[in-house]
Design a protein around this motif. Structure first.
Motif, PDB file in Angstrom:
ATOM      1  N   VAL A  62      -0.989  11.151  -3.959  1.00 23.37           N
ATOM      2  CA  VAL A  62      -0.511   9.508  -4.204  1.00 23.37           C
ATOM      3  C   VAL A  62      -0.504   8.979  -5.276  1.00 23.37           C
ATOM      4  O   VAL A  62      -0.656   9.461  -6.214  1.00 23.37           O
ATOM      5  N   ASP A  63      -0.087   7.319  -5.394  1.00 27.62           N
ATOM      6  CA  ASP A  63       0.061   6.361  -6.016  1.00 27.62           C
ATOM      7  C   ASP A  63      -1.166   7.395  -7.430  1.00 27.62           C
ATOM      8  O   ASP A  63      -2.699   6.885  -6.742  1.00 27.62           O
ATOM      9  N   PRO A  64      -0.702   6.774  -8.754  1.00 31.19           N
ATOM     10  CA  PRO A  64      -1.671   6.288  -9.185  1.00 31.19           C
ATOM     11  C   PRO A  64      -3.209   5.795  -9.263  1.00 31.19           C
ATOM     12  O   PRO A  64      -4.404   5.897  -9.421  1.00 31.19           O
ATOM     13  N   ALA A  65      -2.400   4.534  -8.496  1.00 33.07           N
ATOM     14  CA  ALA A  65      -3.447   3.648  -8.366  1.00 33.07           C
ATOM     15  C   ALA A  65      -4.756   3.941  -7.427  1.00 33.07           C
ATOM     16  O   ALA A  65      -6.163   3.565  -7.861  1.00 33.07           O
ATOM     17  N   PHE A  66      -5.105   5.339  -6.899  1.00 33.35           N
ATOM     18  CA  PHE A  66      -5.614   6.156  -6.001  1.00 33.35           C
ATOM     19  C   PHE A  66      -6.390   6.606  -7.143  1.00 33.35           C
ATOM     20  O   PHE A  66      -7.492   7.194  -6.916  1.00 33.35           O
ATOM     21  N   THR A  67      -6.175   6.994  -8.320  1.00 34.34           N
ATOM     22  CA  THR A  67      -7.261   7.382  -9.212  1.00 34.34           C
ATOM     23  C   THR A  67      -7.579   6.260 -10.551  1.00 34.34           C
ATOM     24  O   THR A  67      -8.574   7.242 -11.638  1.00 34.34           O
ATOM     25  N   ALA A  68      -7.510   5.499 -10.092  1.00 36.30           N
ATOM     26  CA  ALA A  68      -8.032   4.006 -11.200  1.00 36.30           C
ATOM     27  C   ALA A  68      -9.344   3.903 -11.068  1.00 36.30           C
ATOM     28  O   ALA A  68     -10.238   4.531 -10.445  1.00 36.30           O
TER      29      ALA A  68
END
Length: 299
Positions: A62-68
């Motif tokens: 998944v995109d890094p945005a989902f671990t922000a």
């Protein structure tokens, strides 16, 4: 690879053809997510349980945005994220997440409720059909405009029944309220004409209200009253007027309850097919066989 909004919209509808198109596009682009999507599609076929579990272990990228910061987690369905958990303070990232994955479900750890209420009143909330909140009262107090796309609402903290919610959530089909403080929610079906699933685990309900529901013609299909102290679910099982009710839950994991029937002939629900029973005893073999003969499964 970022998918087109039109394809994301089709994925949100759960269309398997859309998943196949997405898998092909991702494979063509060499996107590592493709394998998780293919595995997810394979898991929908009639494979043995061990194979299905192995397929579901395929980890999507998944995109890094989902671990922000503020993103507490997410759930994956057929290789794509379909639910995300956010702190209320991190809701500003929701539009970006929605542009990346076919998200339809949102879980929010509520602080004040004001930010979530603002998001729910905006166009950014349109793709969300299922909402779970930690403090429903904080949000409900601040809602004024209808949220026409919301079909499922789950409140994980006590929430008093408010008739105004029928206007705010006009399309609601599923409602879950933990530890509601009164009988109001038991009559919610009369305020929410599209309501089909009502779950009130841990409810403090009166026998009179349960009997009233049993005599009604509520179009409910699934019902969970938990194991309210001193109140039996037997009137519900014996009802002949709840004509659409096919699934009934009796008891809760922490509070087992007795079915309250000794023979399948006592069951009046014409559409009943499944009893989820948190056992308060052992189901007699004869009763189980009688229920099975009527195509009623007990689990």
């Amino acid at each position: 690879m970022k998918l087109q909004p039109e394809l994301l919209a089709q994925l949100r509808l759960g269309q398997l053809d859309a998943y196949r198109v997405a898998a092909d596009l991702l494979l063509e682009q060499g996107d590592p997510r493709a394998q998780a999507v293919v595995a997810g599609l394979a898991a929908t076929a009639r494979v043995n349980p061990a194979t299905r579990r192995a397929l579901r272990r395929a980890v999507p990228v998944v995109d890094p945005a989902f671990t922000a910061p503020g993103v507490d987690g997410y759930r994956v369905k057929r290789g794509f994220v379909d639910e995300v958990s956010l702190q209320e303070s991190a809701l500003s990232v929701l539009p970006k997440l929605l542009s990346l994955e076919p998200i339809t479900a949102l879980r929010v750890e509520v602080q004040t409720g004001s930010t979530l209420a603002e998001v729910m009143a905006s166009g950014a909330f349109v793709p969300i059909s299922r909402l779970t909140v930690s403090a429903g009262d904080a949000v409900v107090r601040q809602l004024s405009a209808p949220v026409p796309t919301l079909r499922a609402f789950y409140a994980r903290a006590p929430l008093a029944f408010d008739r105004r919610l029928a206007t705010v959530f006009p399309a609601l089909t599923s409602l879950y309220v933990t530890r509601p403080p009164d009988d109001g929610w038991l009559r919610a079906w009369a305020s929410f004409p599209k309501l089909r699933c009502l779950s009130l685990p841990g409810a403090r309900l009166s026998a009179e209200a349960v009997a009233e529901l049993a005599r009604s013609s509520a179009p409910l299909e699934e019902l969970n009253l938990g194991a309210p102290a001193g109140v039996s679910s037997t009137p519900i099982l014996r009802s002949t007027t709840l004509a659409s009710l096919h699934t009934v839950s009796v008891g809760t994991p922490g509070r087992p309850a007795d079915l309250g029937i000794r023979s399948a002939s006592e069951v009046g629900l014409p559409a009943l097919r499944h009893i989820r029973w948190y056992r308060g005893g052992r189901l007699p073999h004869r009763l189980r066989e009688e229920l099975r003969a009527r195509n009623i499964r007990v689990s």
